[in-house]
Design a protein around this motif. Structure first.
Motif, PDB file in Angstrom:
ATOM      1  N   MET A 145       0.840  -1.187   0.000  1.00 55.79           N
ATOM      2  CA  MET A 145       0.000   0.000   0.000  1.00 55.79           C
ATOM      3  C   MET A 145       0.882   1.246   0.000  1.00 55.79           C
ATOM      4  N   ARG A 146       0.524   2.201  -0.835  1.00 52.61           N
ATOM      5  CA  ARG A 146       1.310   3.426  -0.939  1.00 52.61           C
ATOM      6  C   ARG A 146       0.965   4.385   0.191  1.00 52.61           C
ATOM      7  N   LYS A 147       1.982   5.161   0.575  1.00 52.20           N
ATOM      8  CA  LYS A 147       1.756   6.178   1.599  1.00 52.20           C
ATOM      9  C   LYS A 147       1.024   7.368   0.979  1.00 52.20           C
ATOM     10  N   LYS A 148       0.228   8.047   1.781  1.00 49.89           N
ATOM     11  CA  LYS A 148      -0.477   9.237   1.327  1.00 49.89           C
ATOM     12  C   LYS A 148       0.487  10.420   1.346  1.00 49.89           C
ATOM     13  N   ILE A 149       0.550  11.133   0.237  1.00 48.00           N
ATOM     14  CA  ILE A 149       1.423  12.302   0.137  1.00 48.00           C
ATOM     15  C   ILE A 149       0.672  13.515   0.675  1.00 48.00           C
ATOM     16  N   ASN A 150       1.267  14.177   1.674  1.00 51.04           N
ATOM     17  CA  ASN A 150       0.663  15.379   2.245  1.00 51.04           C
ATOM     18  C   ASN A 150       1.078  16.645   1.504  1.00 51.04           C
ATOM     19  N   ALA A 151       2.357  16.725   1.130  1.00 52.00           N
ATOM     20  CA  ALA A 151       2.834  17.960   0.513  1.00 52.00           C
ATOM     21  C   ALA A 151       4.139  17.741  -0.235  1.00 52.00           C
ATOM     22  N   TYR A 152       4.396  18.642  -1.175  1.00 47.35           N
ATOM     23  CA  TYR A 152       5.699  18.751  -1.825  1.00 47.35           C
ATOM     24  C   TYR A 152       6.272  20.091  -1.388  1.00 47.35           C
ATOM     25  N   VAL A 153       7.494  20.083  -0.896  1.00 47.50           N
ATOM     26  CA  VAL A 153       8.150  21.317  -0.467  1.00 47.50           C
ATOM     27  C   VAL A 153       9.353  21.529  -1.370  1.00 47.50           C
ATOM     28  N   ARG A 154       9.391  22.672  -2.050  1.00 43.85           N
ATOM     29  CA  ARG A 154      10.506  22.995  -2.947  1.00 43.85           C
ATOM     30  C   ARG A 154      11.355  24.069  -2.282  1.00 43.85           C
ATOM     31  N   LEU A 155      12.632  23.766  -2.121  1.00 43.15           N
ATOM     32  CA  LEU A 155      13.561  24.709  -1.504  1.00 43.15           C
ATOM     33  C   LEU A 155      14.836  24.786  -2.329  1.00 43.15           C
ATOM     34  N   GLY A 198       5.469  19.194   9.856  1.00 44.67           N
ATOM     35  CA  GLY A 198       5.666  18.216  10.919  1.00 44.67           C
ATOM     36  C   GLY A 198       6.825  17.258  10.674  1.00 44.67           C
ATOM     37  N   VAL A 199       7.754  17.637   9.809  1.00 46.34           N
ATOM     38  CA  VAL A 199       8.900  16.783   9.471  1.00 46.34           C
ATOM     39  C   VAL A 199      10.010  16.987  10.489  1.00 46.34           C
ATOM     40  N   ASN A 200      10.765  15.926  10.779  1.00 52.61           N
ATOM     41  CA  ASN A 200      11.929  16.029  11.646  1.00 52.61           C
ATOM     42  C   ASN A 200      13.007  16.817  10.898  1.00 52.61           C
ATOM     43  N   ILE A 201      13.224  18.059  11.289  1.00 59.25           N
ATOM     44  CA  ILE A 201      14.103  18.981  10.574  1.00 59.25           C
ATOM     45  C   ILE A 201      15.552  18.524  10.626  1.00 59.25           C
ATOM     46  N   MET A 202      16.021  18.102  11.779  1.00 56.38           N
ATOM     47  CA  MET A 202      17.422  17.690  11.900  1.00 56.38           C
ATOM     48  C   MET A 202      17.713  16.430  11.075  1.00 56.38           C
ATOM     49  N   GLU A 203      16.753  15.537  11.008  1.00 55.46           N
ATOM     50  CA  GLU A 203      16.929  14.331  10.200  1.00 55.46           C
ATOM     51  C   GLU A 203      17.105  14.709   8.725  1.00 55.46           C
ATOM     52  N   PHE A 204      16.286  15.661   8.249  1.00 55.51           N
ATOM     53  CA  PHE A 204      16.423  16.123   6.870  1.00 55.51           C
ATOM     54  C   PHE A 204      17.774  16.792   6.657  1.00 55.51           C
ATOM     55  N   CYS A 205      18.177  17.680   7.572  1.00 52.94           N
ATOM     56  CA  CYS A 205      19.444  18.411   7.424  1.00 52.94           C
ATOM     57  C   CYS A 205      20.623  17.447   7.322  1.00 52.94           C
ATOM     58  N   LYS A 206      20.646  16.437   8.190  1.00 49.24           N
ATOM     59  CA  LYS A 206      21.739  15.459   8.156  1.00 49.24           C
ATOM     60  C   LYS A 206      21.742  14.680   6.851  1.00 49.24           C
ATOM     61  N   ALA A 207      20.572  14.240   6.401  1.00 49.89           N
ATOM     62  CA  ALA A 207      20.475  13.474   5.157  1.00 49.89           C
ATOM     63  C   ALA A 207      20.867  14.327   3.951  1.00 49.89           C
ATOM     64  N   PHE A 208      20.398  15.581   3.914  1.00 48.97           N
ATOM     65  CA  PHE A 208      20.717  16.479   2.799  1.00 48.97           C
ATOM     66  C   PHE A 208      22.216  16.766   2.752  1.00 48.97           C
ATOM     67  N   ASN A 209      22.807  17.089   3.902  1.00 51.74           N
ATOM     68  CA  ASN A 209      24.238  17.394   3.943  1.00 51.74           C
ATOM     69  C   ASN A 209      25.075  16.187   3.526  1.00 51.74           C
ATOM     70  N   ALA A 210      24.651  14.991   3.927  1.00 48.87           N
ATOM     71  CA  ALA A 210      25.378  13.777   3.540  1.00 48.87           C
ATOM     72  C   ALA A 210      25.275  13.540   2.035  1.00 48.87           C
ATOM     73  N   VAL A 220       6.562  15.038   1.449  1.00 51.12           N
ATOM     74  CA  VAL A 220       6.169  14.769   2.835  1.00 51.12           C
ATOM     75  C   VAL A 220       4.953  13.846   2.811  1.00 51.12           C
ATOM     76  N   TYR A 221       5.042  12.743   3.553  1.00 51.98           N
ATOM     77  CA  TYR A 221       3.964  11.751   3.593  1.00 51.98           C
ATOM     78  C   TYR A 221       3.082  11.950   4.823  1.00 51.98           C
ATOM     79  N   GLY A 222       1.962  11.268   4.852  1.00 52.80           N
ATOM     80  CA  GLY A 222       0.981  11.389   5.927  1.00 52.80           C
ATOM     81  C   GLY A 222       1.511  11.013   7.291  1.00 52.80           C
ATOM     82  N   ASP A 223       2.467  10.080   7.349  1.00 54.80           N
ATOM     83  CA  ASP A 223       3.036   9.672   8.640  1.00 54.80           C
ATOM     84  C   ASP A 223       4.225  10.548   9.042  1.00 54.80           C
ATOM     85  N   ARG A 224       4.375  11.686   8.375  1.00 56.26           N
ATOM     86  CA  ARG A 224       5.435  12.685   8.621  1.00 56.26           C
ATOM     87  C   ARG A 224       6.826  12.204   8.214  1.00 56.26           C
TER      88      ARG A 224
END
Length: 145
Positions: free
Chosen positions: A1-11, A32-44, A61-65
């Motif tokens: 089952m596919r996750k529900k997409i809540n939003a697309y964020v373009r930066l 509602g996204v974990n900001i530090m998790e994104f920052c670490k993944a993006f920088n890597a 961003v998916y429904g389960d954040r």
């Protein structure tokens, strides 16, 4: 089952320099996204790129954040400034005041970098697209009609 997409964020974030301050923090915080998790993944993921190069990113961003993200190539104007103008800015009056000169070889180099993100059918079409950006920045274009 596919996750529900809540939003697309373009930066557009500098490669290797993502941190929770704006624009990243507020844009992801309201989703509602974990900001530090994104920052670490993006920088890597951008550590192989030139540090400080503006890099567009599309975050899904998916429904389960949870989230996934796609990194795009730097904008053509940034590549033109780096390769042709050596860091100087474009012209304030591009139709009358020229600030540099670009050759077909330099345009092909930029088009090859941008190739994954362009919808051009051929290298020649991609070169013409980049040449249009160069002209709008006040750069003389050689060898392209």
């Amino acid at each position: 089952m596919r996750k529900k997409i809540n939003a697309y964020v373009r930066l557009q974030i500098k490669a290797g320099e993502a941190n929770p301050s704006p624009p990243v923090g507020p844009a992801l915080g309201q989703q509602g996204v974990n900001i530090m998790e994104f920052c670490k993944a993006f920088n890597a993921k951008t550590q192989h790129l030139e540090k400080g190069m503006p890099t567009p990113v599309i975050i899904t961003v998916y429904g389960d954040r949870s989230f996934t993200f796609i990194i795009k190539t730097p904008p053509a104007s940034v590549l033109l400034k780096k390769i042709v103008l050596k860091g100087k800015s474009g012209s304030a009056r591009p139709n009358t005041e020229k600030v540099g000169r670009v050759t077909r070889a330099q345009l092909e180099e930029i088009a090859k970098i941008k190739e994954p993100d362009l919808t051009a059918a051929s290298l020649d079409a991609a070169v013409r697209t980049i040449a249009g950006t160069a002209r709008s920045m006040g750069i003389d274009v050689e060898g392209v009609k």
